[in-house]
Design a protein around this motif. Structure first.
Motif, PDB file in Angstrom:
ATOM      1  N   GLY A 106      29.984  27.522  76.391  1.00 36.58           N
ATOM      2  CA  GLY A 106      28.850  27.481  77.309  1.00 36.58           C
ATOM      3  C   GLY A 106      28.108  28.797  77.387  1.00 36.58           C
ATOM      4  O   GLY A 106      26.875  28.827  77.500  1.00 36.58           O
ATOM      5  N   ALA A 107      28.848  29.906  77.324  1.00 35.11           N
ATOM      6  CA  ALA A 107      28.203  31.220  77.357  1.00 35.11           C
ATOM      7  C   ALA A 107      27.591  31.559  76.005  1.00 35.11           C
ATOM      8  O   ALA A 107      26.491  32.117  75.924  1.00 35.11           O
ATOM      9  CB  ALA A 107      29.222  32.288  77.762  1.00 35.11           C
ATOM     10  N   LEU A 108      28.303  31.209  74.934  1.00 28.88           N
ATOM     11  CA  LEU A 108      27.831  31.558  73.593  1.00 28.88           C
ATOM     12  C   LEU A 108      26.526  30.851  73.262  1.00 28.88           C
ATOM     13  O   LEU A 108      25.623  31.447  72.659  1.00 28.88           O
ATOM     14  CB  LEU A 108      28.903  31.209  72.561  1.00 28.88           C
ATOM     15  N   VAL A 109      26.393  29.585  73.653  1.00 33.73           N
ATOM     16  CA  VAL A 109      25.160  28.870  73.322  1.00 33.73           C
ATOM     17  C   VAL A 109      23.968  29.503  74.032  1.00 33.73           C
ATOM     18  O   VAL A 109      22.851  29.546  73.494  1.00 33.73           O
ATOM     19  CB  VAL A 109      25.285  27.367  73.665  1.00 33.73           C
ATOM     20  N   GLN A 110      24.178  30.059  75.220  1.00 34.69           N
ATOM     21  CA  GLN A 110      23.085  30.749  75.907  1.00 34.69           C
ATOM     22  C   GLN A 110      22.730  32.059  75.205  1.00 34.69           C
ATOM     23  O   GLN A 110      21.549  32.404  75.075  1.00 34.69           O
ATOM     24  CB  GLN A 110      23.469  31.029  77.356  1.00 34.69           C
ATOM     25  N   LEU A 111      23.751  32.785  74.758  1.00 39.05           N
ATOM     26  CA  LEU A 111      23.479  34.008  74.005  1.00 39.05           C
ATOM     27  C   LEU A 111      22.693  33.680  72.741  1.00 39.05           C
ATOM     28  O   LEU A 111      21.719  34.366  72.396  1.00 39.05           O
ATOM     29  CB  LEU A 111      24.791  34.707  73.650  1.00 39.05           C
ATOM     30  N   VAL A 112      23.086  32.620  72.060  1.00 39.56           N
ATOM     31  CA  VAL A 112      22.386  32.200  70.844  1.00 39.56           C
ATOM     32  C   VAL A 112      20.951  31.800  71.169  1.00 39.56           C
ATOM     33  O   VAL A 112      20.014  32.132  70.428  1.00 39.56           O
ATOM     34  CB  VAL A 112      23.152  31.049  70.165  1.00 39.56           C
ATOM     35  N   ASP A 113      20.741  31.096  72.293  1.00 37.69           N
ATOM     36  CA  ASP A 113      19.377  30.732  72.694  1.00 37.69           C
ATOM     37  C   ASP A 113      18.515  31.977  72.893  1.00 37.69           C
ATOM     38  O   ASP A 113      17.350  32.020  72.488  1.00 37.69           O
ATOM     39  CB  ASP A 113      19.401  29.920  73.996  1.00 37.69           C
ATOM     40  N   GLY A 114      19.091  33.001  73.531  1.00 37.00           N
ATOM     41  CA  GLY A 114      18.338  34.232  73.756  1.00 37.00           C
ATOM     42  C   GLY A 114      17.979  34.929  72.455  1.00 37.00           C
ATOM     43  O   GLY A 114      16.854  35.399  72.275  1.00 37.00           O
ATOM     44  N   VAL A 115      18.941  34.990  71.527  1.00 41.68           N
ATOM     45  CA  VAL A 115      18.673  35.630  70.238  1.00 41.68           C
ATOM     46  C   VAL A 115      17.631  34.830  69.457  1.00 41.68           C
ATOM     47  O   VAL A 115      16.742  35.401  68.813  1.00 41.68           O
ATOM     48  CB  VAL A 115      19.979  35.790  69.430  1.00 41.68           C
ATOM     49  N   CYS A 116      17.718  33.498  69.517  1.00 42.69           N
ATOM     50  CA  CYS A 116      16.721  32.659  68.834  1.00 42.69           C
ATOM     51  C   CYS A 116      15.321  32.905  69.405  1.00 42.69           C
ATOM     52  O   CYS A 116      14.336  32.948  68.658  1.00 42.69           O
ATOM     53  CB  CYS A 116      17.088  31.183  68.967  1.00 42.69           C
ATOM     54  N   ALA A 117      15.220  33.058  70.724  1.00 41.58           N
ATOM     55  CA  ALA A 117      13.919  33.341  71.338  1.00 41.58           C
ATOM     56  C   ALA A 117      13.385  34.682  70.858  1.00 41.58           C
ATOM     57  O   ALA A 117      12.186  34.838  70.589  1.00 41.58           O
ATOM     58  CB  ALA A 117      14.042  33.331  72.861  1.00 41.58           C
ATOM     59  N   LEU A 118      14.274  35.654  70.733  1.00 38.65           N
ATOM     60  CA  LEU A 118      13.877  36.972  70.237  1.00 38.65           C
ATOM     61  C   LEU A 118      13.358  36.865  68.804  1.00 38.65           C
ATOM     62  O   LEU A 118      12.311  37.422  68.457  1.00 38.65           O
ATOM     63  CB  LEU A 118      15.081  37.907  70.304  1.00 38.65           C
ATOM     64  N   HIS A 119      14.073  36.120  67.967  1.00 37.67           N
ATOM     65  CA  HIS A 119      13.651  35.946  66.577  1.00 37.67           C
ATOM     66  C   HIS A 119      12.352  35.154  66.489  1.00 37.67           C
ATOM     67  O   HIS A 119      11.499  35.442  65.643  1.00 37.67           O
ATOM     68  CB  HIS A 119      14.757  35.245  65.783  1.00 37.67           C
ATOM     69  N   ALA A 120      12.190  34.153  67.357  1.00 32.79           N
ATOM     70  CA  ALA A 120      10.947  33.377  67.358  1.00 32.79           C
ATOM     71  C   ALA A 120       9.755  34.254  67.711  1.00 32.79           C
ATOM     72  O   ALA A 120       8.625  33.979  67.306  1.00 32.79           O
ATOM     73  CB  ALA A 120      11.049  32.214  68.344  1.00 32.79           C
ATOM     74  N   ALA A 121      10.014  35.322  68.464  1.00 28.36           N
ATOM     75  CA  ALA A 121       8.957  36.274  68.811  1.00 28.36           C
ATOM     76  C   ALA A 121       8.732  37.293  67.708  1.00 28.36           C
ATOM     77  O   ALA A 121       7.919  38.201  67.856  1.00 28.36           O
ATOM     78  CB  ALA A 121       9.307  36.992  70.115  1.00 28.36           C
ATOM     79  N   GLY A 122       9.456  37.148  66.590  1.00 27.71           N
ATOM     80  CA  GLY A 122       9.275  38.062  65.470  1.00 27.71           C
ATOM     81  C   GLY A 122      10.028  39.362  65.622  1.00 27.71           C
ATOM     82  O   GLY A 122       9.656  40.368  65.014  1.00 27.71           O
ATOM     83  N   MET A 123      11.100  39.367  66.435  1.00 27.08           N
ATOM     84  CA  MET A 123      11.830  40.598  66.720  1.00 27.08           C
ATOM     85  C   MET A 123      13.294  40.491  66.308  1.00 27.08           C
ATOM     86  O   MET A 123      13.887  39.413  66.336  1.00 27.08           O
ATOM     87  CB  MET A 123      11.770  40.913  68.222  1.00 27.08           C
ATOM     88  N   LEU A 124      13.859  41.633  65.948  1.00 24.99           N
ATOM     89  CA  LEU A 124      15.279  41.759  65.635  1.00 24.99           C
ATOM     90  C   LEU A 124      15.885  42.709  66.656  1.00 24.99           C
ATOM     91  O   LEU A 124      15.325  43.773  66.930  1.00 24.99           O
ATOM     92  CB  LEU A 124      15.443  42.322  64.219  1.00 24.99           C
ATOM     93  N   HIS A 125      17.042  42.359  67.234  1.00 26.07           N
ATOM     94  CA  HIS A 125      17.629  43.175  68.299  1.00 26.07           C
ATOM     95  C   HIS A 125      18.302  44.431  67.749  1.00 26.07           C
ATOM     96  O   HIS A 125      18.096  45.531  68.244  1.00 26.07           O
ATOM     97  CB  HIS A 125      18.641  42.344  69.096  1.00 26.07           C
ATOM     98  N   ARG A 126      19.171  44.275  66.767  1.00 26.30           N
ATOM     99  CA  ARG A 126      19.867  45.348  66.047  1.00 26.30           C
ATOM    100  C   ARG A 126      20.984  46.034  66.826  1.00 26.30           C
ATOM    101  O   ARG A 126      21.602  46.966  66.312  1.00 26.30           O
ATOM    102  CB  ARG A 126      18.881  46.422  65.548  1.00 26.30           C
ATOM    103  N   ASP A 127      21.275  45.597  68.051  1.00 27.23           N
ATOM    104  CA  ASP A 127      22.370  46.240  68.787  1.00 27.23           C
ATOM    105  C   ASP A 127      23.047  45.248  69.729  1.00 27.23           C
ATOM    106  O   ASP A 127      23.316  45.558  70.887  1.00 27.23           O
ATOM    107  CB  ASP A 127      21.858  47.450  69.565  1.00 27.23           C
ATOM    108  N   ILE A 128      23.329  44.043  69.221  1.00 24.56           N
ATOM    109  CA  ILE A 128      24.014  43.036  70.032  1.00 24.56           C
ATOM    110  C   ILE A 128      25.496  43.380  70.093  1.00 24.56           C
ATOM    111  O   ILE A 128      26.154  43.546  69.065  1.00 24.56           O
ATOM    112  CB  ILE A 128      23.807  41.627  69.443  1.00 24.56           C
ATOM    113  N   LYS A 129      26.006  43.502  71.309  1.00 26.13           N
ATOM    114  CA  LYS A 129      27.415  43.824  71.530  1.00 26.13           C
ATOM    115  C   LYS A 129      27.763  43.394  72.951  1.00 26.13           C
ATOM    116  O   LYS A 129      26.862  43.135  73.768  1.00 26.13           O
ATOM    117  CB  LYS A 129      27.661  45.320  71.337  1.00 26.13           C
ATOM    118  N   PRO A 130      29.042  43.286  73.288  1.00 20.60           N
ATOM    119  CA  PRO A 130      29.412  42.775  74.613  1.00 20.60           C
ATOM    120  C   PRO A 130      28.803  43.554  75.768  1.00 20.60           C
ATOM    121  O   PRO A 130      28.437  42.967  76.787  1.00 20.60           O
ATOM    122  CB  PRO A 130      30.945  42.891  74.613  1.00 20.60           C
TER     123      PRO A 130
END
Length: 666
Positions: A150-174
């Motif tokens: 349940g938590a992981l799918v939300q994290l994935v949704d957030g990263v997908c939104a970031l990528h859809a905006a044309g952005m890469l985070h580059r520092d995903i960590k707990p």
């Protein structure tokens, strides 16, 4: 006056500092009370000694200024108070991701953006942050698989939104992921975010946190979306096993990432769910092309949690202002006029282009396509792209991001070329735009230190210096300056633009300004600039005006078909979308995305489709956001936020309500 150190930041008349939450390599985060909006916010302040990080600091805010999603921390405003730079963001209270999936005790709960202020580690730092080490030292019990999914799918949704905006985070960590008491997962800290459309090869230093970075990031190779998914895989691995995939000294750790893939979580810990074990192993593949994509990860996790439908909120995302145009249809006449304007500049004549139209008509997309064509046909042209951001209070806001782009251009030049471009009063210009201090040629400029006290004299010299600098750039290469959303500009920016283009002999550049036509009479900048542009003094300048109106029906249908086909939806729906949107590209996009899949498609008659879209969006809004929207709709015209907040009885929830409206693209 600038504080001697960031610990001494005392706030402003508007922002009252409550407490310090944390510090990073170039910023300090505080909890503060916004007295203007009666709201508690997290406030990130640029360190007093971090002038050369100002570009990165502003980029952290601007890259995500238009991206709103429930699983991304909301950014509010970027401000400059005298020489102090800071931005405000959502104050998130919760626990770290790893604590959440294993059931954190109340004492582990964090307030505000404690984690978001963590230092961005470089490859010379320890493999992971102290917060992560303390978690591992506690030897926690196994993660709850259902809670983890349940938590992981939300994290994935957030990263997908970031990528859809044309952005890469580059520092995903707990330590950059918090989970609120309500179970909402929030991805924080965009200090290393970069555009996916640009060159993401690290050529100077490896940035990120070594334990969580991908093999290609560690190798300073080109990066794409798979790099972020590798980092998500490391977080998942740690959640499943209580340890990192690789550990040891940094150099050894980075080398092992290039050579090996870690053992599967199920081989180290008993009871690991097969679906999570398989997903984790696939995310940690060395070859980026063999890792699952964001949509694939979403489908697998949603199937596992029994929720195959997309998340209820619609992310309001942007693409980089003038990056690559994904779907572009028509506008042949407007493109031809832009090329005509460029030809005038090549003949040596300064030219201004005004691109205007209603909201959502595609002004930015038009310029994006023109610049895409220009870069392909004229690789030697210098393009300085900028934008006025509505939620910024900074000096010369119409030119600030243009000068940021200018500083990036100067940094790319060989030292002798950069030196040759610098005007005599470059230090005066750097006082108005301190981001220029990060340019080595400016830092080592052999000029007497400017000790002029009179602010107007500094301003006069700075205006002249910028004009001289642009003349020198334009003498060497075709120069195009683009400013989007001019309607949000300030009067000082109008004065600077007028000074740049005043006869005689202005720089032979192409100045392209985009603005909403319905804001022309109320914008402080446009109220000054548009009459100046038509004045006798501006007669030597070539002027081109381009009206961007609704798409013709056939172009509207073509765009709708392209958007529907993108997700394999029924393209026969394109006729309805073209008609309902009345040729507005923004509405075509919204209706196309709403019509994806039979479950999302409205059952109403064709002429009610747009109404159904709006009703569905409004029905999903939280109560405060709905009340705020009702007030604005009843007003029937732009309304001051403070007045709307009081009318909607939002004493403390105005910013979250605004974020919810942005997320729903309302």
């Amino acid at each position: 006056m600038r504080a001697a150190d960031p610990e001494a930041f005392a706030g402003t008349d508007r922002f009252v500092v409550q407490r310090r939450l944390g510090a990073g390599s170039f910023g300090v985060v505080y909890e503060a009370l916004d007295r203007e909006r009666n709201a508690r916010v997290a406030l990130k302040v640029l360190r007093a000694d971090a002038d050369r990080s100002l570009y990165r600091f502003k980029h952290e805010f601007r890259a995500l200024a238009d991206v709103s999603h429930p699983n991304l921390v909301a950014l509010y405003e970027l401000l400059s108070d005298r020489e102090q730079w800071f931005f405000t963001m959502e104050r998130v209270e919760g626990v770290g991701f790893l604590d959440h999936v294993r059931g954190a005790p109340p004492s582990r709960r964090l307030s505000g953006s404690d984690f978001s202020a963590a230092t961005h580690a470089s490859a010379s730092a320890s493999p992971s942050g102290s917060a992560d080490r303390s978690w591992r030292a506690a030897a926690p019990a196994a993660a709850d698989s259902d809670r983890l999914r349940g938590a992981l799918v939300q994290l994935v949704d957030g990263v997908c939104a970031l990528h859809a905006a044309g952005m890469l985070h580059r520092d995903i960590k707990p330590s950059n992921v918090l989970v609120t008491t309500g179970g909402r997962v929030v991805l924080l800290d965009f200090g290393l975010v970069r555009e996916l459309s640009g060159d993401l090869t690290q050529t100077i230093e490896t940035v990120g946190t070594p334990a969580y970075m991908s093999p290609e990031q560690a190798a300073q190779a080109a990066l794409g979306e798979p790099s972020d998914w590798y980092s998500v895989g490391v977080v998942l691995y740690e959640a499943l096993t209580g340890r990192l995939p690789f550990s040891g000294p940094v150099r050894e750790l980075l080398l092992r990432k290039q050579q090996d893939e870690p053992p599967g979580p199920g081989t180290l810990v008993g009871g690991v769910a097969e679906d999570l074990d398989a997903l984790c192993r696939e995310l940690l593949r060395r070859d980026p092309s063999r890792r699952p994509t964001g949509p694939e990860i979403q489908r697998r996790l949603r199937a596992a949690v029994g929720s195959p439908s997309p998340p209820p909120a619609v992310a309001a995302v942007n693409t980089p202002a003038f990056g690559v145009a994904v779907h572009f249809v028509g506008r042949r006449l407007q493109l031809a006029r832009l090329w005509d304007a460029y030809d005038l500049v090549k003949s040596g004549r300064a030219t201004t282009v005004g691109i205007y139209g209603g909201s959502g008509m595609g002004k930015t997309a038009l310029v994006r396509r023109f610049l895409e064509q220009l870069r392909a046909a004229q690789p030697g042209a210098v393009v300085l792209s900028g934008r006025c951001y509505e939620r910024e209070t900074v000096p010369f806001k119409a030119l600030d991001s243009v000068v940021d782009a200018l500083s990036a251009h100067l940094r790319r030049l060989p030292a002798d070329e950069a030196d040759a471009l610098l005007p005599h009063d470059v230090l005066a210009l750097a006082r108005l735009f301190p981001v220029l201090r990060r340019v080595q040629a400016v830092a080592r400029a052999r000029r007497a230190v400017l000790n002029v006290v009179d602010a107007q004299e500094v301003r006069r010299r700075a205006f002249a210096a910028l004009r001289e600098l642009l003349v020198r750039v334009a003498d060497r290469h075709p120069l195009i300056v683009v400013i989007d959303d001019l309607q949000w500009g300030d009067v000082d920016s109008a004065a600077l633009l007028e000074g740049l283009l005043r006869p005689p002999d202005p720089p032979a550049l192409l100045l392209v300004g985009c603005y909403r036509s319905d804001e022309a009479s109320t914008s402080p900048l446009l109220a000054v600039l548009l009459p100046l542009r038509e004045s006798p003094d501006a007669a030597p300048l070539a002027k081109v005006d381009i009206d961007v109106g609704a798409l013709p029906p056939e172009d509207a249908r073509t765009l709708a078909r392209a958007l529907l086909a993108e997700t394999r939806a029924d393209i026969s729906y394109a006729d309805v979308i073209a008609r309902e949107s009345r040729g507005n590209p923004f509405l075509i996009d919204e209706l196309s995305r709403f019509g994806l899949g039979s479950s999302a498609r409205p059952a109403a008659a064709d002429h009610e489709v747009l109404d159904e879209v709006i009703r569905a969006r409004v029905a999903r809004l939280p109560g405060p956001a709905r009340r705020l929207l009702e007030v604005v709709a009843a007003a029937g015209q732009p309304v001051e936020l403070e007045a709307a907040r009081h009318a909607a009885s939002l004493e403390t929830d105005a910013e979250p309500a605004l974020a919810a409206l942005r997320s729903a693209r309302l």
